[in-house]
Structure formats: structure tokens, C-alpha cells
Enzyme design. Structure first.
Site, PDB file in Angstrom:
ATOM      1  CD  GLU A 485       5.805  35.049  -2.863  1.00  0.00           C
ATOM      2  OE1 GLU A 485       5.416  35.525  -3.947  1.00  0.00           O
ATOM      3  OE2 GLU A 485       5.059  34.398  -2.114  1.00  0.00           O
ATOM      4  CG  HIS A 488       4.692  33.150  -7.672  1.00  0.00           C
ATOM      5  ND1 HIS A 488       3.857  32.317  -8.374  1.00  0.00           N
ATOM      6  CD2 HIS A 488       4.437  32.925  -6.348  1.00  0.00           C
ATOM      7  CE1 HIS A 488       3.121  31.611  -7.528  1.00  0.00           C
ATOM      8  NE2 HIS A 488       3.455  31.962  -6.288  1.00  0.00           N
TER       9      HIS A 488
END
Length: 710
Positions: A485, A488
Site C-alpha cells: 500500500e 501505491h
């Protein structure tokens, strides 16, 4: 034709005898309708009509229950009456013996009862006052008759008579009770179920349209927000019904049908309820599925009966919800058509605009599948207007939130503009659910009002699902999720045309073990090529962060790969964003097979073009992958800082992510969740196998894609 009619003007009852006439039922209906009109003019009582809910007036349930109560109460009343008239004194056997010994009892009768006790009845004398004769008093004493009692009365020269108690009513009830119970059970389990299933055998082909009254329906146009143009369209119809001369003065006529089209949850049925609340004319409501039955012709009969009801109450409005259930295209692909539905559709077409069409019945229908409707149903003359009810915009979402929050206690810091900006793509039903979830969350937290924290948490719950803190993840899975994450978030932050980051979390939410959320600043109606390329690059950031940190990749990027491929293929085949393919639509037409369209159609592109498409899709994804990898390699220290912050705090918002990327740490860290382990150390370098190649570090955790890019 031989017709004889006798009409009772007082009670309004008609008896018609029709012999040797094929259309006798129609003649009877015309005759009774004329007599009703005549009585209405004279103020007489109209004839008895069948109730609108399908009940048969010749089989009234209340009358049957009344007779049942009468049959039970009459014997009881007679018994009580008899006891009152007899005025019998109840005495004990000891008192009876004393009176016998005193010589007061002259005669006695033993009445054998149905129980274990018998009754001795008779009369005894009571001395009167001076100058008056002695009077006799009837008595009754409960005893267990035996030879001793018989001997006692014989010794006192009292002859006993023997008789049996009157058991008529008891025998009647014992004999009739099983039949009464049998008939009651037969009614409730057989006849009642038949009536509920088909509203009675005599009304099997009757319409199930329900008339809505303004007293019961409290929804008005004030309760409808976010669809101003649609409200204006239907308000014009209501104004036409209230003042037709205003529109007819210039030669206008009322539309015969209005079709409301829009995605689910946008408020089509709510708008229909508002029409019912505002209109001064009868409003009938029915679902499209109410027409479809197993037997061919029943649906068509119900359509005709529905329009007959409408003509009797003209002008009126008839709302058909989910009309695609009965209005689908008459050729249904594989297996041919559906005879019952096609018969029903044909009847609907004829009634709306056929040879014998009458003015005054306006059809309002709603559907979220206009593509499956028959073309003959959509033409002008049947549905003159098509009202598109789309997802609400920013202003509409704010108005909808205020409407649904009327009965909710709100805190002073609530700003619906902020919530409306954070809910693009939400329908009216989603916004109503958001307000309800926020109210429930505030109640669980024992708060006096709903605040912004509850509204934002409810928004995230409605959009992405609830946090699942109960799911247990080991440290290895948490690290993989955190770096995935963080990749991202870092790539999306560094790119120019991506949406602003809203939140990054490694707490499982909905279907995802971790997620990176982004929210657009405004409603988007177009996607530029630069935006799409940056979006694909942001999607690639998770897989690249795994490879850079652990020297291996997991299956968690499966959703990311699928999403990136979908966007790239759309760019090449539909949106003309590939120089090699050009401005040509070469996408595969995905028609539903049940529609029967392009069922056996071959490919529209050559094999060479298909190879070029695959090559272009691959080149777009590879270029985005390279851009994302360059960003992560250049900012690896910031990637580690983001991942460590996620491992420590689990959730970071957009401002905190920006602060970490700029300064490398959090100046004002959020409150750390209780029970969380201490911050993890930086991940070790990938283990080397004996042959020098990177070994597998962790099993694939199955991390889902970023919901923001879904």
C-alpha cells in the site's frame, strides 16, 4: 335476445335474467353501469360492487364468524335464563338432612348427572307470617347417591323419583364441535391460502393495481432532491391534470406515457410516490411482475382490467414499477419467446395506443434496463417522454443529505458540503444509507449527536466496507501489506494527474486486506489520456514495492493487474488513445445472449489487428510500470518511512502521507490503537538460496486491489 330486468330503486339491487345471448355478461355489465349512473344522478344507493381487493362478497368471513358466535352464545344464554327463572336455592346435603328430619321436605327427585355427583331436587315448606300460608322453596343439593341416602329418605316416608339431566346442548356441542373445528381448519389452511395466492378464484384475472390515497402517502416533492429536471417534467403533468385548459389553449395534449430511466437507487420509485402525494387525481401503483403468471392469458387479462379501472376513474395516473419484467423485447434469443409475457406485452401495447384507445389514463413506468425493452413500447404515442434520472451531482448530493438528515440529531460541526464532495458516484439510496449508518454509529458510541467523524466513517463503510479489526494477521503479512500500500500511495503522490489521496490503511476493510483510497475533488465526466496513464502507473506501484523490498512478488497484485489491463484495453479499443490502432472502435460487442442480438456474429477484427491490440495494451502497461519503478527507486527512503508509519499507526490520511513524504516523519502522530505491537524493524534483505537466486520469503497473502481505482 330475451332480456327481463327488475330494478329495486330503494336498495339499488338489479336482477337480470339473460337467455340465449352470447354477450350476456357484457349486456349485464352495460345494464348495471347505466343503472348506477341513473342512481347517482337521482341520489339513490348504488348497487353492491365487488371489493377492490378481490374478496368475494358472497363469501363474507365476518358473517360466518358472527353466526359461529351466535351458535355458541344462544345455548349459554338459554341456560342462564333457565337458571334465573327457576330461582333454585343451592343447599348442602347436611342442610337437606336437617330439613328432612324437621318434616319440611315433602318430595324429592334424584337427577343423574354426567359427572360423579348427582343432584337431589325438590321443595320444602317455609312457615309464613301470621295469617299467611306457608310457601314452598325449590332446592337443589349435590350428593353422591348411595343406598344409605335411599334408606334415609325411605325411613322418613319420602318417596324418591329418578330422572336424568337434560344433556341436549352438551350432546349437541360435543357432536358439532369436531365439525366446526374441521371447517375452521379447512378455511384457514385451504380457502384462505387460495385467496391469498390468487386473491380468490373469481378474481384470478383481475388487476392487482393498488390505489394510493393522499392521506396515507406522505411523500411530496419536498422530499425529493437532486433531480430538478425530472421534477419539472412530472410537475408539468400534474399541472396539466389540474388545469388542462392552460395547455390545451395552444393545442397541446397530455402525454400518454412517461418512462423514468436511471441506475438503481437514484429515486425513480420515490419520485412516483411524490407524484401520488401531489396529484389530485386517482393514482394506481403496480409492479411489472404482478402481470406475469404461469398461465397464458392471465397477464393480458390483468392489463385490460387495469385499464378498465383507469377508465372508470379517468383522469388518473398508473405507475408500473420495473416494467422490464413485462416489457422485454418479444424475441428473447435462445429458446424463442415467452408466450405469457408476449401476450401481456401485446395487451399493454394495444391498451396504450391501439384502435380503441381512450384519453385520460396516463402511464408512468420505471426501469433501470431500457436496453431490454421492446422498441414498440418505447415509441412516441405510448411513452411520449423518457425522463433520465442519473446519479446526483455535487449540489444534488448535498440536498439529498439534508433531506435524509431532517430527523437526525446533528452536531454543530457537521458540514454536508464536505461529505458531498467525498461521495462522488453515490446514489440517493447510498446517501440515505450513509446517514442511517452514521446515526447507528453515533448511538453505539453514546453520543448526543451525529458528528463529522461518524459521517466520514459511515461514508467509508458504505463505499468500501467495514473495518475488520478482528482478522488476525502475522507480522510477515502485515509487512507485505504495508509495503504494497505504501508503494501505491507514494507513486500516486508523485504523479501529476492522479486523484488526491484520502486514506491508506492496512486494516482489512470489506474484501481487502489493505487499501489505498483516493477521492476526486469534483465530479468527473471525462478521463484524459494523461490521467489514465498516471492511474495505471499508480496501480503498478504495489507490485513494484514488493519486488524492491522482498525480492519476490505475491498474488496480492492480481486485482491490480486485472484493473490496469482493463483500462489499457479500453484506451486502445474504444477511446482511440493508441497511435498504432488509431481512431477505430475495435472492441468486442458484449450483447446479452437472451436479447438475441448478434448471437452468431463473428469477429470484427483481423488476427493481425488483434495482435496489434495486445501489443499496444502491453506497451502501455510496461511504460506505466517503468515510470512507477523509477519513482520508487528514487524515493526508496520515503517508501520505507511510509511503510513503517503504516505498521505503527495502521491508518494514515492524506495530510499525514504528504507530511511523511516531505519531512520523512510525522510531527503530530495520530493516536496509536491500543494493543498494537511496537514498530517493526526494517525488513531484512531477501534470503538467498544455495544457488544464489532469491528465495521465497512469505506465502502469498492475497492482498486485494486498491478500491479507489476499482
Amino acid at each position: 335476445m330475451l332480456v327481463f330486468a327488475q330494478y329495486n330503486s330503494t336498495a339499488g339491487l338489479a336482477q337480470t335474467y339473460l337467455l340465449q345471448w352470447p354477450g350476456r355478461y357484457a349486456t349485464f355489465e352495460r345494464f348495471t353501469s347505466l343503472m348506477d349512473e341513473k342512481n347517482d344522478k337521482k341520489g339513490r344507493i348504488p348497487r353492491f360492487k365487488r371489493p377492490g381487493d378481490g374478496r368475494d362478497p358472497r363469501f363474507p368471513v365476518r358473517v360466518m364468524l358472527l353466526w359461529l358466535v351466535v351458535l355458541i352464545m344462544v345455548p349459554l344464554f338459554l341456560k342462564v335464563r333457565q337458571l334465573q327463572q327457576d330461582n333454585v336455592e343451592e343447599i348442602t346435603y347436611g342442610q337437606l338432612e336437617q330439613k328432612v328430619e324437621d318434616g319440611l321436605v315433602k318430595n324429592a327427585t334424584v337427577v343423574s348427572g354426567a359427572g360423579s355427583l348427582d343432584t337431589i331436587k325438590g321443595e320444602y315448606e317455609v312457615a309464613g307470617k301470621a295469617g299467611t300460608e306457608a310457601r314452598r322453596v325449590k332446592f337443589a343439593a349435590k350428593v353422591k347417591y348411595s343406598d344409605d341416602i335411599r334408606k334415609f329418605f325411605k325411613d322418613h316416608n319420602i318417596s324418591l323419583e329418578y330422572t336424568e339431566a337434560n344433556q341436549f346442548w352438551m350432546q349437541f356441542l360435543v357432536g358439532a364441535l369436531p365439525w366446526i373445528l374441521f371447517l375452521a381448519l379447512l378455511y384457514f389452511f385451504v380457502f384462505r391460502q387460495i385467496k391469498l395466492a390468487g386473491k380468490g378464484a373469481m378474481s384470478f384475472g383481475k388487476s392487482r393495481a393498488r390505489m394510493l390515497s393522499r392521506d396515507k402517502n406522505k411523500v411530496t416533492f419536498k422530499d425529493v432532491a437532486g433531480m430538478q429536471e425530472a421534477k419539472e417534467e412530472v410537475e408539468e403533468i400534474i399541472q396539466f391534470l389540474k388545469d388542462p385548459k392552460k395547455f390545451q389553449r395552444l393545442g397541446g395534449r397530455i402525454p400518454k406515457g412517461v418512462l423514468m430511466v436511471g441506475p438503481p437507487g437514484t429515486g425513480k420509485t420515490l419520485l412516483a410516490k411524490a407524484i401520488a402525494g401531489e396529484a389530485d387525481v386517482p393514482f394506481f401503483s403496480i409492479s411489472g411482475s404482478d402481470f406475469v403468471e404461469m398461465f397464458v392469458g392471465v397477464g393480458a387479462s390483468r392489463v385490460r382490467d387495469m385499464f378498465e379501472q383507469g377508465k372508470k376513474n379517468a383522469p388518473c395516473l398508473i405507475f408500473i414499477d420495473e416494467i422490464d419484467a413485462v416489457g422485454r423485447s418479444r424475441f428473447s434469443g435462445i429458446g424463442g419467446g415467452h408466450d405469457e409475457r408476449e401476450q401481456t406485452l401485446n395487451a399493454l401495447l394495444v391498451e396504450m395506443d391501439g384502435f380503441d384507445t381512450q384519453e385520460g389514463v396516463i402511464i408512468i413506468a420505471a426501469t433501470n434496463r431500457p436496453d431490454v425493452l421492446d422498441s414498440a413500447l418505447l415509441r412516441p404515442g405510448r411513452f411520449d417522454r423518457q425522463i433520465v434520472i442519473d446519479m446526483p451531482d455535487l449540489v444534488g448530493r448535498e440536498e439529498i443529505l439534508k433531506v435524509h438528515a431532517r430527523n437526525v440529531k446533528l452536531a454543530k460541526d457537521v458540514d454536508f458540503k464536505v461529505i458531498a464532495r467525498g461521495t462522488p458516484g453515490f446514489s440517493g439510496a447510498d446517501l440515505a444509507n450513509l446517514i442511517n449508518e452514521a446515526a447507528l454509529l453515533a448511538a453505539r458510541r453514546d453520543k448526543k449527536g451525529v458528528g463529522m467523524d461518524e459521517l466520514e466513517e459511515a461514508r467509508d463503510k458504505v463505499r468500501w466496507g467495514r473495518e475488520r479489526r478482528s482478522r488476525v494477521m502475522d507480522e510477515k503479512d502485515k509487512k507485505v501489506t504495508a509495503y504494497h500500500e505504501a508503494g501505491h500511495a507514494l507513486v500516486m503522490n508523485k504523479l501529476e494527474f492522479t486523484e488526491p489521496l484520502h486514506k491508506v490503511t492496512i486494516i482489512p476493510r470489506g474484501m481487502y486486506l489493505g487499501a489505498t483510497f483516493s477521492l476526486p475533488e469534483k465530479d468527473k465526466y471525462h478521463e484524459s489520456k494523461k490521467q489514465l496513464l498516471d492511474e495505471i502507473a499508480g496501480i503498478m506501484g504495489g507490485r513494484i514495492a514488493e519486488e524492491m523490498t522482498f525480492g519476490d512478488c505475491t498474488s496480492g497484485a492480481a486485482g491490480d493487474i486485472k484493473q490496469a489491463t482493463h483500462i489499457a484495453r479500453k484506451m486502445v479499443t474504444e477511446w482511440g488513445m493508441s497511435e498504432a490502432i488509431g481512431m477505430v472502435n475495435v472492441s468486442d460487442h458484449e450483447e446479452h445472449m437472451f436479447l438475441g442480438r448478434d448471437l452468431f456474429k463473428g469477429r470484427e477484427v483481423s488476427e493481425q489487428t488483434a495482435r496489434d491490440i495486445d501489443s499496444e495494451v502491453r506497451s502501455i502497461i510496461d511504460a506505466a510500470y517503468a515510470r512507477a519503478k523509477e519513482i520508487l527507486v528514487t524515493n526508496k527512503d520515503k517508501l520505507v518511512a511510509l511503510a513503517e508509519a503504516l505498521l505503527e499507526y495502521e491508518t494514515l490520511d492524506g495530510a499525514e502521507i504528504e507530511e511523511i513524504i516531505v519531512t520523512g516523519k510525522l510531527q503530530n502522530p495520530p493516536t496509536r490503537p491500543a494493543g498494537l505491537a511496537s514498530p517493526s524493524t526494517p525488513p531484512p534483505e531477501p534470503e538467498k538460496a544455495k544457488d544464489g537466486t532469491p528465495g521465497e520469503v512469505f506465502p502469498a497473502p492475497g492482498i486485494g486491489p486498491s478500491p479507489a481505482n476499482a
